[in-house]
Design a protein around this motif. Structure first.
Motif, PDB file in Angstrom:
ATOM      1  N   PHE A  12      35.409   1.480 -16.177  1.00 54.61           N
ATOM      2  CA  PHE A  12      35.321   1.023 -17.578  1.00 54.61           C
ATOM      3  C   PHE A  12      33.951   0.065 -17.779  1.00 54.61           C
ATOM      4  CE2 PHE A  12      36.394   1.051 -21.843  1.00 54.61           C
ATOM      5  CZ  PHE A  12      35.815  -0.203 -22.338  1.00 54.61           C
ATOM      6  N   THR A  13      34.009  -0.881 -16.837  1.00 57.92           N
ATOM      7  CA  THR A  13      32.971  -1.828 -16.845  1.00 57.92           C
ATOM      8  C   THR A  13      31.403  -1.192 -16.562  1.00 57.92           C
ATOM      9  OG1 THR A  13      34.397  -3.700 -16.144  1.00 57.92           O
ATOM     10  CG2 THR A  13      32.065  -4.055 -16.191  1.00 57.92           C
ATOM     11  N   GLY A  14      31.819  -0.591 -15.471  1.00 58.85           N
ATOM     12  CA  GLY A  14      30.237   0.324 -14.974  1.00 58.85           C
ATOM     13  C   GLY A  14      29.902   1.263 -16.229  1.00 58.85           C
ATOM     14  N   LEU A  15      30.882   1.949 -17.031  1.00 57.67           N
ATOM     15  CA  LEU A  15      30.555   2.737 -18.126  1.00 57.67           C
ATOM     16  C   LEU A  15      29.839   1.886 -19.380  1.00 57.67           C
ATOM     17  CD1 LEU A  15      33.492   5.362 -18.149  1.00 57.67           C
ATOM     18  CD2 LEU A  15      31.098   5.855 -17.683  1.00 57.67           C
ATOM     19  N   VAL A  16      30.069   0.763 -19.376  1.00 55.06           N
ATOM     20  CA  VAL A  16      29.569   0.030 -20.588  1.00 55.06           C
ATOM     21  C   VAL A  16      28.419  -0.460 -20.299  1.00 55.06           C
ATOM     22  CG1 VAL A  16      30.196  -2.135 -21.826  1.00 55.06           C
ATOM     23  CG2 VAL A  16      31.918  -0.647 -21.585  1.00 55.06           C
ATOM     24  N   LEU A  17      28.149  -0.801 -19.004  1.00 53.48           N
ATOM     25  CA  LEU A  17      26.884  -1.379 -18.561  1.00 53.48           C
ATOM     26  C   LEU A  17      25.751  -0.238 -18.490  1.00 53.48           C
ATOM     27  CD1 LEU A  17      27.951  -3.542 -15.431  1.00 53.48           C
ATOM     28  CD2 LEU A  17      26.925  -4.334 -17.492  1.00 53.48           C
ATOM     29  N   VAL A  18      26.325   0.921 -17.968  1.00 51.09           N
ATOM     30  CA  VAL A  18      25.243   2.033 -18.268  1.00 51.09           C
ATOM     31  C   VAL A  18      24.582   2.315 -19.733  1.00 51.09           C
ATOM     32  CG1 VAL A  18      24.863   4.586 -17.642  1.00 51.09           C
ATOM     33  CG2 VAL A  18      25.711   2.994 -16.125  1.00 51.09           C
ATOM     34  N   ALA A  19      25.780   2.288 -20.638  1.00 52.20           N
ATOM     35  CA  ALA A  19      25.495   2.490 -22.035  1.00 52.20           C
ATOM     36  C   ALA A  19      24.542   1.557 -22.618  1.00 52.20           C
ATOM     37  CB  ALA A  19      26.745   2.564 -22.858  1.00 52.20           C
ATOM     38  N   CYS A  20      24.637   0.264 -22.300  1.00 50.59           N
ATOM     39  CA  CYS A  20      23.896  -0.683 -22.680  1.00 50.59           C
ATOM     40  C   CYS A  20      22.386  -0.804 -22.218  1.00 50.59           C
ATOM     41  CB  CYS A  20      24.388  -1.946 -22.217  1.00 50.59           C
ATOM     42  SG  CYS A  20      25.620  -2.767 -23.261  1.00 50.59           S
ATOM     43  N   ASN A  21      21.995  -0.070 -21.015  1.00 45.19           N
ATOM     44  CA  ASN A  21      20.922  -0.001 -20.568  1.00 45.19           C
ATOM     45  C   ASN A  21      20.183   1.269 -21.057  1.00 45.19           C
ATOM     46  OD1 ASN A  21      20.858  -2.052 -18.549  1.00 45.19           O
ATOM     47  ND2 ASN A  21      21.746  -0.706 -16.686  1.00 45.19           N
ATOM     48  N   ASN A  22      20.940   2.168 -21.550  1.00 44.30           N
ATOM     49  CA  ASN A  22      20.122   3.358 -22.235  1.00 44.30           C
ATOM     50  C   ASN A  22      20.122   3.181 -23.840  1.00 44.30           C
ATOM     51  OD1 ASN A  22      20.240   4.877 -19.819  1.00 44.30           O
ATOM     52  ND2 ASN A  22      22.374   5.691 -20.269  1.00 44.30           N
ATOM     53  N   GLN A  23      20.555   2.322 -24.294  1.00 42.02           N
ATOM     54  CA  GLN A  23      20.351   2.057 -25.698  1.00 42.02           C
ATOM     55  C   GLN A  23      20.006   0.708 -25.995  1.00 42.02           C
ATOM     56  OE1 GLN A  23      24.426   2.503 -27.551  1.00 42.02           O
ATOM     57  NE2 GLN A  23      24.526   4.553 -26.822  1.00 42.02           N
ATOM     58  N   THR A  24      18.669   0.411 -25.306  1.00 46.78           N
ATOM     59  CA  THR A  24      18.042  -0.982 -25.751  1.00 46.78           C
ATOM     60  C   THR A  24      17.332  -0.721 -26.855  1.00 46.78           C
ATOM     61  OG1 THR A  24      17.652  -1.301 -23.363  1.00 46.78           O
ATOM     62  CG2 THR A  24      16.054  -2.419 -24.790  1.00 46.78           C
ATOM     63  N   LYS A  25      17.345  -1.847 -27.861  1.00 50.13           N
ATOM     64  CA  LYS A  25      17.046  -1.791 -28.985  1.00 50.13           C
ATOM     65  C   LYS A  25      15.867  -2.577 -29.548  1.00 50.13           C
ATOM     66  CE  LYS A  25      21.562  -0.107 -31.293  1.00 50.13           C
ATOM     67  NZ  LYS A  25      22.412  -0.478 -32.119  1.00 50.13           N
ATOM     68  N   ILE A  54       3.745  -9.458 -33.437  1.00 46.50           N
ATOM     69  CA  ILE A  54       3.797  -8.203 -32.418  1.00 46.50           C
ATOM     70  C   ILE A  54       2.366  -7.882 -32.133  1.00 46.50           C
ATOM     71  CG2 ILE A  54       4.201  -5.738 -32.390  1.00 46.50           C
ATOM     72  CD1 ILE A  54       6.633  -6.147 -33.933  1.00 46.50           C
ATOM     73  N   ALA A  55       1.743  -7.642 -30.881  1.00 50.57           N
ATOM     74  CA  ALA A  55       0.389  -7.416 -30.721  1.00 50.57           C
ATOM     75  C   ALA A  55      -0.053  -6.256 -31.281  1.00 50.57           C
ATOM     76  CB  ALA A  55       0.387  -7.364 -29.297  1.00 50.57           C
ATOM     77  N   SER A  56      -1.189  -6.301 -31.946  1.00 50.40           N
ATOM     78  CA  SER A  56      -1.671  -4.934 -32.782  1.00 50.40           C
ATOM     79  C   SER A  56      -1.726  -3.648 -31.732  1.00 50.40           C
ATOM     80  CB  SER A  56      -3.132  -5.383 -33.040  1.00 50.40           C
ATOM     81  OG  SER A  56      -3.754  -5.621 -32.001  1.00 50.40           O
ATOM     82  N   ALA A  57      -1.684  -3.959 -30.341  1.00 52.28           N
ATOM     83  CA  ALA A  57      -1.759  -2.791 -29.382  1.00 52.28           C
ATOM     84  C   ALA A  57      -0.495  -2.047 -29.511  1.00 52.28           C
ATOM     85  CB  ALA A  57      -2.401  -3.105 -28.235  1.00 52.28           C
ATOM     86  N   LYS A  58       0.593  -2.670 -29.926  1.00 50.47           N
ATOM     87  CA  LYS A  58       1.769  -1.959 -30.082  1.00 50.47           C
ATOM     88  C   LYS A  58       2.267  -1.538 -31.217  1.00 50.47           C
ATOM     89  CE  LYS A  58       3.782  -5.261 -26.508  1.00 50.47           C
ATOM     90  NZ  LYS A  58       4.802  -6.382 -26.135  1.00 50.47           N
ATOM     91  N   LEU A  59       1.311  -1.543 -32.103  1.00 57.14           N
ATOM     92  CA  LEU A  59       1.667  -0.920 -33.398  1.00 57.14           C
ATOM     93  C   LEU A  59       0.674   0.366 -34.012  1.00 57.14           C
ATOM     94  CD1 LEU A  59       1.871  -4.033 -35.493  1.00 57.14           C
ATOM     95  CD2 LEU A  59       3.760  -2.721 -35.034  1.00 57.14           C
ATOM     96  N   SER A  60       1.104   1.184 -34.608  1.00 60.94           N
ATOM     97  CA  SER A  60       0.225   2.425 -35.060  1.00 60.94           C
ATOM     98  C   SER A  60       0.661   2.690 -36.288  1.00 60.94           C
ATOM     99  CB  SER A  60       0.312   3.404 -34.081  1.00 60.94           C
ATOM    100  OG  SER A  60       1.658   3.812 -33.805  1.00 60.94           O
ATOM    101  N   ILE A  61      -0.536   3.509 -37.045  1.00 62.65           N
ATOM    102  CA  ILE A  61      -0.032   3.825 -38.308  1.00 62.65           C
ATOM    103  C   ILE A  61      -0.595   5.507 -38.496  1.00 62.65           C
ATOM    104  CG2 ILE A  61      -0.534   3.735 -40.881  1.00 62.65           C
ATOM    105  CD1 ILE A  61      -1.163   0.891 -40.339  1.00 62.65           C
ATOM    106  N   PHE A  91       6.215   0.870 -33.967  1.00 65.34           N
ATOM    107  CA  PHE A  91       6.126  -0.319 -32.945  1.00 65.34           C
ATOM    108  C   PHE A  91       6.697   0.407 -31.530  1.00 65.34           C
ATOM    109  CE2 PHE A  91       8.782  -4.007 -31.527  1.00 65.34           C
ATOM    110  CZ  PHE A  91       7.807  -4.442 -30.697  1.00 65.34           C
ATOM    111  N   SER A  92       5.693   0.314 -30.574  1.00 64.60           N
ATOM    112  CA  SER A  92       5.965   0.916 -29.185  1.00 64.60           C
ATOM    113  C   SER A  92       6.064  -0.197 -28.226  1.00 64.60           C
ATOM    114  CB  SER A  92       5.281   1.736 -28.718  1.00 64.60           C
ATOM    115  OG  SER A  92       5.028   2.838 -29.800  1.00 64.60           O
ATOM    116  N   ASP A  93       7.465  -0.418 -27.192  1.00 67.58           N
ATOM    117  CA  ASP A  93       7.358  -1.575 -26.447  1.00 67.58           C
ATOM    118  C   ASP A  93       8.037  -0.828 -25.274  1.00 67.58           C
ATOM    119  OD1 ASP A  93       7.191  -3.968 -25.409  1.00 67.58           O
ATOM    120  OD2 ASP A  93       8.987  -4.607 -26.085  1.00 67.58           O
ATOM    121  N   LYS A  94       7.247  -0.838 -24.240  1.00 64.70           N
ATOM    122  CA  LYS A  94       7.690  -0.160 -23.029  1.00 64.70           C
ATOM    123  C   LYS A  94       7.966   1.339 -23.256  1.00 64.70           C
ATOM    124  CE  LYS A  94       9.316  -4.524 -20.955  1.00 64.70           C
ATOM    125  NZ  LYS A  94      10.536  -5.456 -20.619  1.00 64.70           N
ATOM    126  N   ASN A  95       9.223   1.595 -22.999  1.00 65.74           N
ATOM    127  CA  ASN A  95       9.542   3.145 -23.272  1.00 65.74           C
ATOM    128  C   ASN A  95      10.238   3.264 -24.522  1.00 65.74           C
ATOM    129  OD1 ASN A  95       8.331   3.962 -20.913  1.00 65.74           O
ATOM    130  ND2 ASN A  95      10.031   3.268 -19.642  1.00 65.74           N
TER     131      ASN A  95
END
Length: 440
Positions: A12-25, A54-61, A91-95
């Motif tokens: 159960f703990t492992g499932l929770v950890l995996v879910a957190c890694n996939n849902q970085t906000k 936020i650095a301008s390079a991470k923003l687009s319009i 706003f784009s940061d990493k992936n």
């Protein structure tokens, strides 16, 4: 039983950890104006969820709706046409990315009626205005750089609206001083319409202006320029003035030949050029006639001095006519004039405190025998200005038709220059602007 519970807890703990890694906000905040005027811009800036920029390079319009209403340059939005616009900011940061939509309205530029007001650090003076149909062309002296006394000649087109008057468009610099030669310092333009030819090219507008090569702006001469579009480029006629002041003969410390005023006598190419002759003897009005059908070969008439008798106001023993502008009433064979009052006050700026409107019979300009002279119609002073605010009134012009003819002799519009006093405003030079009177 205890072993089974432990395994289940680890899974159960492992499932929770995996879910957190996939849902970085990630998230961001930004402030977008609700309204934008055509021609105005704003630049998008944003902060992340920790209130960090936020650095301008991470923003687009991207424009979601209203693509034709704005332009996008990086993170800068500029209004182009009125309407409602929705933009998407990403706003784009990493992936990870986060997008939000924002809406705002682009409004039309509000229309201002009446004479234009110069921007801070600029002046408007020495105007001339011709009216052609429902349009007016306002040409005047201004400065090309804020806070600098670097004269250029500018023009604005005025468009008439019933019940509102004239609204004037953007300023166009139409004539600049030469880098060398006789007109390194220029001012005081006058324009008329007609049929003119220069270097085998036909033109429909003629300008006269004063120029000198002296930085103290004395010893003025008068030159010409031509154009087919008043708002566009003007071509200087020749490399020498059409009316040249001889500083060796008449003195180099005087104004010379200044304040040109053009009248197209026959609405074709017969030009009368009025100007002020200022030397040791004072300021007097003169004129020359010439046919502008071939400006490559100008033949001037002899100089003629306009009469200075009549009931003109003056502060001298001899009545002077300084800095005058003229218009022709061909129906009644009259000339009208608005001139500065003399003498020049000693306090800065050293310009007139009054202007005067007068008329004279055309025949008296051609006669050596003195006639009735000028008939003064009205003397305007500071009590005629808004809230009696301006002591200095000078450099006025009569609004004429496109040929320099009077539009009406019962309702005459006069545009004049005003200025603060140096005692009240150290930047008085940049307080010069245009106001108007109506004479009925």
């Amino acid at each position: 039983m205890k072993k089974l519970f432990l395994v289940f807890s680890l899974l159960f703990t492992g499932l929770v950890l995996v879910a957190c890694n996939n849902q970085t906000k990630i998230d961001f905040t930004t402030t977008i104006p609700t309204e934008l005027t055509v021609g105005q811009s704003f630049t998008v800036v944003a902060k992340d969820s920790k209130d960090v920029d936020i650095a301008s390079a991470k923003l687009s319009i991207t424009v979601k709706t209203g693509d034709s209403l704005v332009t996008v340059s990086g993170l800068t939005i500029t209004g182009v046409n009125p309407g409602t616009v929705t933009i998407t900011i990403t706003f784009s940061d990493k992936n990870t990315t986060k997008s939000k939509d924002f809406s705002f309205t682009v409004k039309a530029v509000p229309v201002t009626y009446g004479l234009p007001v110069p921007a801070t650090g600029y002046y408007m003076k020495d105007a001339d205005i011709i009216q052609e149909g429902t349009s007016r062309y306002l040409v005047y002296t201004t400065n090309s750089a804020a806070g600098e006394e670097d004269n250029v000649i500018a023009l604005r087109k005025g468009t008439f609206s019933a019940g509102n008057g004239y609204s004037y468009g953007a300023e166009n610099i139409v004539l600049a001083p030469s880098t060398s030669g006789w007109d390194q310092y220029i001012s005081s333009p006058s324009i008329v319409k007609g049929n003119f030819t220069y270097n085998s090219t036909n033109y429909t507008y003629l300008m006269a202006y004063q120029g000198t090569d002296r930085a103290n702006e004395t010893s003025f001469s008068i030159g010409l320029a031509v154009s087919n579009n008043p708002e566009g480029s003007w071509v200087k006629v020749g490399s020498t003035p059409v009316v040249e002041y001889n500083r060796t003969v008449y003195g180099e410390s005087y104004n010379g030949y200044y304040a040109p005023s053009l009248v197209n006598l026959n609405k074709q190419s017969l030009i009368r050029l009025f100007f002020t002759w200022a030397d040791a003897y004072g300021h007097f009005a003169y004129f020359v006639d010439f046919d502008a059908a071939n400006l490559s070969n100008i033949e001037l008439s002899g100089f003629a001095m306009a009469p200075n008798n009549g009931n003109l106001s003056t502060g001298e023993d001899v009545t002077m006519i300084p800095n005058a502008d003229f218009a022709y009433d061909a129906v009644n064979h009259m000339f009208y004039m608005v001139k500065d009052y003399s003498p020049t006050p000693s306090r800065e700026p050293r310009v007139a405190t009054r202007i005067e409107l007068a008329s004279i019979a055309e025949a008296e300009l051609y006669s050596a025998v003195p006639g009735l002279g000028w008939s003064s119609l009205k003397l305007f002073d500071m009590f005629d200005t808004p809230d009696t605010q301006y002591e200095r009134l000078y450099s006025a012009t009569l609004i004429s038709d496109e040929y320099g003819h009077l539009i009406s002799n019962t309702l005459i519009e006069i545009v004049y220059t005003v200025s603060d006093l140096q005692a009240d405003n150290v930047d008085y030079v940049f307080s010069q602007k245009l106001l108007s009177f109506i004479y009925e």
